[in-house]
Design a protein around this motif. Structure first.
Motif, short mmCIF file in Angstrom:
data_model
loop_
_atom_site.label_atom_id
_atom_site.label_comp_id
_atom_site.label_asym_id
_atom_site.label_seq_id
_atom_site.Cartn_x
_atom_site.Cartn_y
_atom_site.Cartn_z
N ALA A 72 0.83 -1.21 0.00
CA ALA A 72 0.00 0.00 0.00
C ALA A 72 0.86 1.25 0.00
O ALA A 72 0.58 2.22 -0.72
CB ALA A 72 -0.91 0.00 1.22
N GLY A 128 0.93 3.91 -3.14
CA GLY A 128 0.59 5.31 -2.88
C GLY A 128 1.69 6.26 -3.27
O GLY A 128 1.46 7.28 -3.93
N TRP A 164 2.04 6.44 -7.17
CA TRP A 164 1.02 7.23 -7.85
C TRP A 164 1.31 8.71 -7.73
O TRP A 164 1.15 9.48 -8.67
CB TRP A 164 -0.35 6.92 -7.29
CG TRP A 164 -0.94 5.66 -7.84
CD1 TRP A 164 -0.34 4.80 -8.71
CD2 TRP A 164 -2.22 5.14 -7.56
NE1 TRP A 164 -1.19 3.77 -8.98
CE2 TRP A 164 -2.34 3.94 -8.28
CE3 TRP A 164 -3.25 5.53 -6.74
CZ2 TRP A 164 -3.48 3.16 -8.23
CZ3 TRP A 164 -4.38 4.75 -6.69
CH2 TRP A 164 -4.49 3.58 -7.43
N MET A 198 -6.02 10.40 -3.85
CA MET A 198 -6.26 8.97 -4.06
C MET A 198 -5.15 8.14 -3.44
O MET A 198 -5.40 7.16 -2.74
CB MET A 198 -6.37 8.68 -5.55
CG MET A 198 -6.58 7.22 -5.87
SD MET A 198 -8.29 6.74 -5.88
CE MET A 198 -8.89 7.66 -7.25
N SER A 199 -3.91 8.53 -3.67
CA SER A 199 -2.79 7.75 -3.15
C SER A 199 -2.70 7.86 -1.63
O SER A 199 -2.36 6.89 -0.95
CB SER A 199 -1.49 8.20 -3.80
OG SER A 199 -1.23 9.54 -3.50
N ILE A 223 -5.34 5.52 -0.23
CA ILE A 223 -4.95 4.11 -0.36
C ILE A 223 -3.83 3.77 0.61
O ILE A 223 -3.85 2.71 1.26
CB ILE A 223 -4.56 3.80 -1.82
CG1 ILE A 223 -5.81 3.82 -2.69
CG2 ILE A 223 -3.85 2.46 -1.93
CD1 ILE A 223 -5.53 3.66 -4.15
N LEU A 227 -4.96 1.02 3.35
CA LEU A 227 -4.36 -0.31 3.32
C LEU A 227 -3.31 -0.48 4.42
O LEU A 227 -3.12 -1.59 4.92
CB LEU A 227 -3.75 -0.59 1.95
CG LEU A 227 -4.75 -0.80 0.82
CD1 LEU A 227 -4.03 -1.08 -0.49
CD2 LEU A 227 -5.71 -1.91 1.13
#
Length: 108
Positions: free
Chosen positions: A15, A19, A22, A45-46, A49, A53
């Motif tokens: 994760a 992340g 990205w 978004m990253s 995540i 996660l």
């Protein structure tokens, strides 16, 4: 039990890598301009995540290690300190995911 702990560690590590990857890809495409909506979108978004996660992997690790620690402590109470160390290490995974997310959002 050991495989479940390693599985939680791998989920957190993957994760964090996804992340960070990205965000680096988005910064490379946009020239690290934070006002670009595309960069901001991928950064959020990253970060989500990485944090999600990371916390999920830490939760899996704490669940497995905590159950094993309670079983060991019930048989040998003198193992409390050692069991507490392992549970703390598993909780550290969640903190690492949150730190990565905060670092990502700090660049936006």
């Amino acid at each position: 039990m050991r495989t479940k702990i390693y599985r939680g560690l791998w989920v957190s590590l993957v994760a964090s890598i996804i992340g960070c990857g990205w965000v680096l890809a988005a910064w490379a495409q946009a020239g690290a301009v934070a006002q670009n909506p595309e960069v901001v979108k991928w950064a959020y978004m990253s970060a989500a995540i990485a944090a999600g996660l990371g916390v999920l992997g830490g939760a899996i690790a704490v669940a497995v290690v905590g159950a094993a620690a309670m079983g060991a402590i019930s048989e040998k109470p003198e193992l409390f300190a050692q069991a507490l160390i392992f549970v703390g290490l598993a909780e550290g995974l969640a903190i690492y995911g949150l730190i990565v997310a905060i670092m990502i959002l700090g660049r936006v």
